[in-house]
Design a protein around this motif. Structure first.
Motif, PDB file in Angstrom:
ATOM      1  N   PHE A  99      21.645-135.732  51.350  1.00 58.54           N
ATOM      2  CA  PHE A  99      20.513-134.970  50.819  1.00 58.54           C
ATOM      3  C   PHE A  99      19.774-134.256  51.947  1.00 58.54           C
ATOM      4  O   PHE A  99      19.377-134.882  52.930  1.00 58.54           O
TER       5      PHE A  99
ATOM      6  N   LEU B   9      12.864-139.143  47.537  1.00 57.57           N
ATOM      7  CA  LEU B   9      13.894-139.136  46.493  1.00 57.57           C
ATOM      8  C   LEU B   9      15.001-140.146  46.834  1.00 57.57           C
ATOM      9  O   LEU B   9      15.467-140.889  45.958  1.00 57.57           O
TER      10      LEU B   9
ATOM     11  N   VAL C  69      17.700-130.216  48.269  1.00 55.16           N
ATOM     12  CA  VAL C  69      16.552-130.640  47.473  1.00 55.16           C
ATOM     13  C   VAL C  69      15.400-129.670  47.715  1.00 55.16           C
ATOM     14  O   VAL C  69      15.040-129.421  48.879  1.00 55.16           O
TER      15      VAL C  69
ATOM     16  N   GLU D  90      13.964-143.567  46.032  1.00 53.96           N
ATOM     17  CA  GLU D  90      13.940-143.748  44.582  1.00 53.96           C
ATOM     18  C   GLU D  90      15.360-144.019  44.058  1.00 53.96           C
ATOM     19  O   GLU D  90      15.575-144.937  43.256  1.00 53.96           O
ATOM     20  N   ILE D  91      16.305-143.233  44.543  1.00 51.92           N
ATOM     21  CA  ILE D  91      17.689-143.435  44.099  1.00 51.92           C
ATOM     22  C   ILE D  91      18.179-144.811  44.536  1.00 51.92           C
ATOM     23  O   ILE D  91      18.789-145.551  43.759  1.00 51.92           O
TER      24      ILE D  91
ATOM     25  N   GLU E 282      17.042-147.372  42.216  1.00 52.76           N
ATOM     26  CA  GLU E 282      17.492-147.292  40.820  1.00 52.76           C
ATOM     27  C   GLU E 282      18.989-147.526  40.648  1.00 52.76           C
ATOM     28  O   GLU E 282      19.443-148.038  39.622  1.00 52.76           O
TER      29      GLU E 282
END
Lengths: 424, 424
Positions: free
Chosen positions: A170, A203, A193, A206-207, A210
């Protein structure tokens, strides 16, 4: 931070010896110990976890008989004994060069540069990523990933390609095309991004929180990743003939590298591989991203975050996770953390190239400029043996010097024009 | 060509052992032998001179105990025994990686890549320049110089800086700024010449013919310079566990590298350091500069010069000095010289990056693309062990692939956007 998901793909069990001499995870804040596994935050206080070891007998001969890369130190890393048989980029064992011309220029008696610009993707990141890759493999991770703007993206994309693991990198979408190409050439999954580096980083966290089975090298496999920087310390000691320098200057971004080089020196002493001796550790920052240097100068114990604005982009971490540990080490060893301006960084890049034939990126320019300043201000003893670390390659930050160097003359293609230009 | 002037500064006498095991200069055309010295053309026929040796006893153990750079082979090079004490860039002993993913992709059983992109200035040129530097030092040369558009300029400028010798590098004035910066960072004396590479080269030869004490690495110290490429052959054999591969694919610019790798293999056999065995040598060219490949295909003994037009600029020598020797070796060993298009070169750069995490420049792309073609056409046996050489770094020829790789997706900085992009 969360510990609810992990880089481990559900159903994976760790094999015996997956992490070699590593035996536990230790919280750097509260000291709580837990079993080795796919964890990166303390379940008591959410502090960062670090690897704990029980080293067997390790000899100089055993190390010297190993390969010319970081795996010669596998007995000191959280990697399995068969690490060399898994495809990886084989980073490390880079040059330690005595910098005689530069020493003369700076008025130093004995100076060495540890040059990590010749690593596979041209920065020290190949070391840490190689250790993260091993952890991801042992955890059965299905994706190898990172948020990055530069060196880390290159290292992850390349290492993942060679390992044959699905790799996702990313980056901020406004990253310059050449920097995108450096990573995109290695991976089909470069993800742009729309946001700045902080957005990309958020981000990624967060990934990681999750998705099961995603190994973000600098997020959820960070304890394993960070250990790779120890190899810089091992190599310096071995290449000096199994002894420690008197003084060492190291760039500070997150601060991890500096703490790990110190850890490596301490381990070598504890294992009897080098003689115990005092040494001073110095940290280098840019004025445009100076939270640790400022705290050092002001005598504070806490780090006040800053918003980075410097050409040393690979050091531009405004809220460095290991900053407080860097302060500790600099103070304990009698070192310091200093800062320099962007112009001093540019000058230092050219100075290193012209004296030693090494083209460093802005991070290395920062480190050398700080070394120069430490001598000038009497904080570093010019009579004592000194090492500084060059962490990356100038080809990646060409713009930093493209305004300040160029042809000395432009001549017609004739011998007469050559003579007239007075170059002989 | 002329032998009237030399890299030797008047008044210089050669010291004992200045060139180690080297004992003579031998004309490759007429075989005439002359005493070792600052000569590069035969005084009988003006043919190119090559180094002759009388090797003492050289053992594997002796080599293995040496440093992790080309000087571990100093007993086989025209350099003094104390070479390691003179500041130099310490190139070589680069990675030999087993390319399993790439092998699978190409349908080859056992494939290795010798990766010279991690040399100090990121190409194999550091090897040859290190040997030229030693010669220049022994001759008492006052200037270290070259004409170049790329890798050679970088290597000469960097090596000269570290050695503390006055360095002058000549480039075409229309060279792109990034390429200028790569050399200008190392030297105050980058000289832009209004003309193309041929004009620059011609000027260099003229200066070499007029000025005493100028060591042009690839002109008047060429016999010493060229020997540096032998170290690629030594390293491949040592890193394979002291044995030769069955097949090797090498890029062809002047052709020197290929002939020297073959020479190295022959020396290792003669010295008993590896077992004698047949091996096939393959040369790689771009369609846009294919004089040797064309002569091979047409069964000619002479090379017809071409005007280069290819993205593989580091291979763009239209009239290759060692082309006829390359033909000989390819034919004698049962190899071949093949050529590929610029598109095949671009594809191969991405293929190598995606399978093995190595970012090669266009020369390496050419070599891999030729390897692929040799397999497809049945000229190379996919069941036999094969090595190919990657001579340089993709960071230097970014433009070649910047149009063909990039982000797979651009997303908003949210987990929802990530999920929608289907990357998990």
């Amino acid at each position: 931070m969360t510990t609810t998901t992990a880089p481990t793909t559900p159903g994976t069990t760790l094999r015996e010896g997956a992490f070699g001499p590593a035996v536990s995870l230790i919280c750097r804040e509260c000291g709580t110990t837990r079993e080795l596994g796919p964890h990166y935050a303390c379940h008591e206080c959410f502090g960062p976890l670090e690897i704990g070891y029980e080293f067997g007998s390790v000899t100089r001969e055993q190390i010297e008989a190993g390969p010319a890369n970081i795996w010669r130190y596998k007995a000191l890393l959280p990697v399995p004994d068969d690490i060399e048989s898994s495809p990886n980029l084989e980073p490390g064992f880079t040059r330690l060069l005595e910098a005689r011309n530069l020493a003369t220029e700076l008025g130093i008696t004995k100076l060495w540069v540890k040059d990590d610009s010749t690593n596979p993707t041209n920065s020290f990141k190949d070391r840490v990523v190689a250790c993260a890759l091993s952890a991801a493999r042992e955890f059965g991770s299905k994706v190898f990933a990172c948020p990055s703007t530069g060196n880390l993206a290159n290292a992850v994309a390349a290492a993942g390609a060679r390992a044959g693991i699905r790799t996702v990198v990313f980056i901020p979408s406004n990253l310059e095309t050449p920097k995108q190409v450096n990573s995109a050439v290695f991976t089909e999954n470069l993800v742009a991004v729309d946001g700045n580096y902080d957005d990309v980083n958020k981000l990624a966290s967060e990934i990681a929180g999750e998705e099961d089975g995603w190994a973000f090298v600098n997020v959820n496999v960070r304890p394993f990743y960070a250990e790779g920087s120890k190899t810089l310390g091992y190599e310096i000691a071995e290449q000096l003939g199994w002894r420690l320098p008197d003084q060492i200057v190291i760039p500070v971004a997150s601060g991890s590298q500096l703490t790990k080089v110190h850890k490596a020196f301490q381990e070598l002493i504890a294992l009897g591989l080098v003689e115990d001796k005092p040494y001073k550790v110095f940290g280098a920052q840019a004025e445009g991203c100076n939270p640790v240097a400022t705290a050092f100068a002001e005598g504070h114990d806490a780090i006040r975050p800053v918003k980075p604005d410097t050409i040393a982009k690979s050091l531009a971490i405004g809220n460095p996770a290991d900053g407080i540990y860097v302060l500790d080490i600099a103070r304990q060893t009698g070192g310091a953390v200093e800062q320099v301006s962007d112009d001093e960084i540019r000058d230092a890049i050219v100075l290193l190239a012209r004296t030693e034939g090494i083209f460093t990126e802005t991070a290395g320019g920062t480190t050398l400029a700080v070394l120069k300043k430490l001598v000038a201000t009497g904080q570093l003893d010019p009579e004592r043996e000194t090492v500084f670390i060059n962490t990356g390659h100038g080809l990646k930050t060409l713009d930093a010097v493209s305004g300040s160097v160029g042809p000395a003359a432009t001549i017609a293609p004739t011998y007469d024009a050559f003579v007239a230009a007075n170059l002989a």
